[in-house]
Scaffold this motif. Sequence first.
Motif, PDB file in Angstrom:
ATOM      1  N   GLU A  44       0.839  -1.196   0.000  1.00 40.02           N
ATOM      2  CA  GLU A  44       0.000   0.000   0.000  1.00 40.02           C
ATOM      3  C   GLU A  44       0.879   1.253   0.000  1.00 40.02           C
ATOM      4  O   GLU A  44       0.596   2.232  -0.701  1.00 40.02           O
ATOM      5  CB  GLU A  44      -0.926   0.016   1.234  1.00 40.02           C
ATOM      6  N   ARG A  45       1.946   1.253   0.763  1.00 32.07           N
ATOM      7  CA  ARG A  45       2.855   2.411   0.783  1.00 32.07           C
ATOM      8  C   ARG A  45       3.539   2.569  -0.566  1.00 32.07           C
ATOM      9  O   ARG A  45       3.714   3.676  -1.072  1.00 32.07           O
ATOM     10  CB  ARG A  45       3.933   2.266   1.880  1.00 32.07           C
ATOM     11  N   LEU A  46       3.941   1.451  -1.159  1.00 33.87           N
ATOM     12  CA  LEU A  46       4.545   1.517  -2.499  1.00 33.87           C
ATOM     13  C   LEU A  46       3.557   2.136  -3.492  1.00 33.87           C
ATOM     14  O   LEU A  46       3.924   3.039  -4.263  1.00 33.87           O
ATOM     15  CB  LEU A  46       4.942   0.107  -2.971  1.00 33.87           C
ATOM     16  N   ALA A  47       2.304   1.694  -3.452  1.00 33.69           N
ATOM     17  CA  ALA A  47       1.300   2.226  -4.382  1.00 33.69           C
ATOM     18  C   ALA A  47       1.119   3.736  -4.173  1.00 33.69           C
ATOM     19  O   ALA A  47       1.009   4.506  -5.138  1.00 33.69           O
ATOM     20  CB  ALA A  47      -0.031   1.491  -4.208  1.00 33.69           C
ATOM     21  N   ALA A  48       1.122   4.167  -2.906  1.00 33.23           N
ATOM     22  CA  ALA A  48       0.936   5.598  -2.613  1.00 33.23           C
ATOM     23  C   ALA A  48       2.117   6.405  -3.118  1.00 33.23           C
ATOM     24  O   ALA A  48       1.950   7.500  -3.680  1.00 33.23           O
ATOM     25  CB  ALA A  48       0.744   5.797  -1.104  1.00 33.23           C
ATOM     26  N   ILE A  49       3.325   5.866  -2.927  1.00 36.33           N
ATOM     27  CA  ILE A  49       4.534   6.577  -3.393  1.00 36.33           C
ATOM     28  C   ILE A  49       4.565   6.614  -4.916  1.00 36.33           C
ATOM     29  O   ILE A  49       4.902   7.634  -5.519  1.00 36.33           O
ATOM     30  CB  ILE A  49       5.796   5.917  -2.780  1.00 36.33           C
ATOM     31  N   GLU A  50       4.172   5.511  -5.566  1.00 44.10           N
ATOM     32  CA  GLU A  50       4.119   5.500  -7.032  1.00 44.10           C
ATOM     33  C   GLU A  50       3.132   6.542  -7.545  1.00 44.10           C
ATOM     34  O   GLU A  50       3.428   7.256  -8.509  1.00 44.10           O
ATOM     35  CB  GLU A  50       3.725   4.097  -7.540  1.00 44.10           C
ATOM     36  N   ARG A  51       1.963   6.620  -6.916  1.00 43.05           N
ATOM     37  CA  ARG A  51       0.975   7.626  -7.345  1.00 43.05           C
ATOM     38  C   ARG A  51       1.528   9.028  -7.184  1.00 43.05           C
ATOM     39  O   ARG A  51       1.401   9.868  -8.068  1.00 43.05           O
ATOM     40  CB  ARG A  51      -0.322   7.501  -6.525  1.00 43.05           C
ATOM     41  N   ALA A  52       2.181   9.291  -6.034  1.00 45.88           N
ATOM     42  CA  ALA A  52       2.712  10.628  -5.774  1.00 45.88           C
ATOM     43  C   ALA A  52       3.838  10.978  -6.760  1.00 45.88           C
ATOM     44  O   ALA A  52       4.000  12.140  -7.142  1.00 45.88           O
ATOM     45  CB  ALA A  52       3.226  10.718  -4.335  1.00 45.88           C
ATOM     46  N   ASN A  53       4.596   9.982  -7.179  1.00 49.77           N
ATOM     47  CA  ASN A  53       5.735  10.227  -8.082  1.00 49.77           C
ATOM     48  C   ASN A  53       5.343  10.253  -9.558  1.00 49.77           C
ATOM     49  O   ASN A  53       6.159  10.645 -10.401  1.00 49.77           O
ATOM     50  CB  ASN A  53       6.810   9.149  -7.876  1.00 49.77           C
ATOM     51  N   LEU A  54       4.106   9.843  -9.868  1.00 49.66           N
ATOM     52  CA  LEU A  54       3.679   9.757 -11.270  1.00 49.66           C
ATOM     53  C   LEU A  54       3.842  11.111 -11.976  1.00 49.66           C
ATOM     54  O   LEU A  54       4.203  11.166 -13.160  1.00 49.66           O
ATOM     55  CB  LEU A  54       2.223   9.288 -11.331  1.00 49.66           C
ATOM     56  N   ALA A  55       3.621  12.197 -11.254  1.00 51.78           N
ATOM     57  CA  ALA A  55       3.701  13.529 -11.866  1.00 51.78           C
ATOM     58  C   ALA A  55       5.124  13.911 -12.259  1.00 51.78           C
ATOM     59  O   ALA A  55       5.315  14.724 -13.167  1.00 51.78           O
ATOM     60  CB  ALA A  55       3.139  14.574 -10.905  1.00 51.78           C
ATOM     61  N   VAL A  56       6.135  13.342 -11.600  1.00 52.11           N
ATOM     62  CA  VAL A  56       7.521  13.628 -12.011  1.00 52.11           C
ATOM     63  C   VAL A  56       8.140  12.497 -12.824  1.00 52.11           C
ATOM     64  O   VAL A  56       8.956  12.745 -13.707  1.00 52.11           O
ATOM     65  CB  VAL A  56       8.482  13.936 -10.826  1.00 52.11           C
ATOM     66  N   PHE A  57       7.763  11.255 -12.550  1.00 51.25           N
ATOM     67  CA  PHE A  57       8.397  10.130 -13.248  1.00 51.25           C
ATOM     68  C   PHE A  57       7.637   9.702 -14.504  1.00 51.25           C
ATOM     69  O   PHE A  57       8.235   9.161 -15.428  1.00 51.25           O
ATOM     70  CB  PHE A  57       8.519   8.910 -12.319  1.00 51.25           C
ATOM     71  N   GLY A  58       6.313   9.897 -14.536  1.00 51.42           N
ATOM     72  CA  GLY A  58       5.534   9.342 -15.633  1.00 51.42           C
ATOM     73  C   GLY A  58       5.434   7.827 -15.505  1.00 51.42           C
ATOM     74  O   GLY A  58       5.792   7.256 -14.470  1.00 51.42           O
ATOM     75  N   TYR A  59       4.922   7.172 -16.562  1.00 51.33           N
ATOM     76  CA  TYR A  59       4.733   5.727 -16.549  1.00 51.33           C
ATOM     77  C   TYR A  59       6.027   5.014 -16.946  1.00 51.33           C
ATOM     78  O   TYR A  59       6.867   5.582 -17.623  1.00 51.33           O
ATOM     79  CB  TYR A  59       3.644   5.339 -17.554  1.00 51.33           C
ATOM     80  N   GLY A  60       6.155   3.776 -16.511  1.00 51.28           N
ATOM     81  CA  GLY A  60       7.277   2.976 -17.001  1.00 51.28           C
ATOM     82  C   GLY A  60       8.098   2.343 -15.902  1.00 51.28           C
ATOM     83  O   GLY A  60       7.954   2.651 -14.710  1.00 51.28           O
ATOM     84  N   VAL A  61       8.988   1.456 -16.333  1.00 50.98           N
ATOM     85  CA  VAL A  61       9.769   0.624 -15.414  1.00 50.98           C
ATOM     86  C   VAL A  61      10.754   1.457 -14.585  1.00 50.98           C
ATOM     87  O   VAL A  61      10.933   1.220 -13.389  1.00 50.98           O
ATOM     88  CB  VAL A  61      10.534  -0.460 -16.218  1.00 50.98           C
TER      89      VAL A  61
END
Lengths: 244, 244
Positions: A44-61
């Motif tokens: 759950e924490r990983l999912a939250a961090i991924e969502r928060a980082n989507l705006a700077v990292f975008g999609y992808g590996v």
Amino acid sequence: MPQIRMVAFDADDTLWRSEDYFDAAQAEFERIVAPHVSGPGALERLAAIERANLAVFGYGVKGMALSMVEAAIEVTEQRIGAADLHRIVVLSKEMLAHPVELLPGIRAAVEEIAAVHPIVMITKGDLFHQEAKVRDSGLGDLFRRIETVSEKDAATYARLLSEFDAGASEFVMIGNSLRSDIAPVLALGGWGVHVPYHLTWAHELEAEIPTAHARRLYTVAEASELPTAVRAIVEAASPESVGA
Amino acid sequence: MPQIRMVAFDADDTLWRSEDYFDAAQAEFERIVAPHVSGPGALERLAAIERANLAVFGYGVKGMALSMVEAAIEVTEQRIGAADLHRIVVLSKEMLAHPVELLPGIRAAVEEIAAVHPIVMITKGDLFHQEAKVRDSGLGDLFRRIETVSEKDAATYARLLSEFDAGASEFVMIGNSLRSDIAPVLALGGWGVHVPYHLTWAHELEAEIPTAHARRLYTVAEASELPTAVRAIVEAASPESVGA
């Protein structure tokens, strides 16, 4: 006379497997952090961090891997060691270098449709990785154009249709994501063929299809049904068709 | 009559600063690992790991950060702690979110050229980051097309020229990299304007310009000279020009 002038395919989880690898990577993340955390909640924490980082990292590996490093450090309260963090970097390299696994029946379906219509590929995510997958797939030469975009919304499809010199009503999009492949194309007045995948990122399920658009949406269970669905759309889109 | 039909700009270190941030990130990497290493050589190992990873990560900040995590673990022989590795992830997010700094005089130069010629942007690297920089730059609306590609070689330029419906001899490319912006365009028969940047990644300096191509290469010291260089190319490319 058929009015359909172009058929577009999504790539990840439409032409080849993708979400399976992200799911496997999450399971590996859980195994890596498990010895250093006391309770549940790491994913759950990983999912939250991924969502928060989507705006700077975008999609992808690569963005996923950086979010995993960050999440692993946070959920273990910095107890995780360098060797375990290195496993995450190695995992990302394995995902990026993984051979492409085409979905069953997709090559024949793409070839059959390409024999009748100009086809293009419209894919979202990391440009470098998508190009590597296209090369490895052996399907690249069938496509007139291969477009990697950062977001698949109506504005993106409108720009691409203008570049392709095609009208929305002449355009069919085939894909597994209602949110990214189908809803925006229907909203522009185009046609959609939905091929659900056995795994779908929750993010990609969020889509509203207005009832008025639903007559331009076809759903198939597997790739082998795609040529028939496209022929049905050609029929429905032809001027002689009642109500088209 | 001028024959030039399209002028293209590179983006990183041609329109806005980029290499400065990569240099600053390397210095920060050195500071992060310094307490855990005994001798010199950390930057050399980082460079070697980045080169080895280029084939899977491609260009861009996220791949750089993953290579830095890997290099930091290797050069410290796993002695580096989670908190220090987290600084590398934070560094990558700061780079990706950094406001765009346009180079001096570039906005006026781009506007002056765009008033005469259709202009496009051709940039290499991470699609998501490049799109963010385009938005932040405020220059996006001046460009007819903005293309992010994974590699800038002759094959890529040939594909783009075909999509733009322009011949190489009608095409001018402006950029800071002889390897990526100039040599492949000259090789196709196009025109180049080289604007050297004060910092250039060694990789981008490797280029051979055959003598026969050199007459289609112009070099300027700063952005304010770009409109004059493009006018000189229009003049040289016109059918009335002697030897054109």
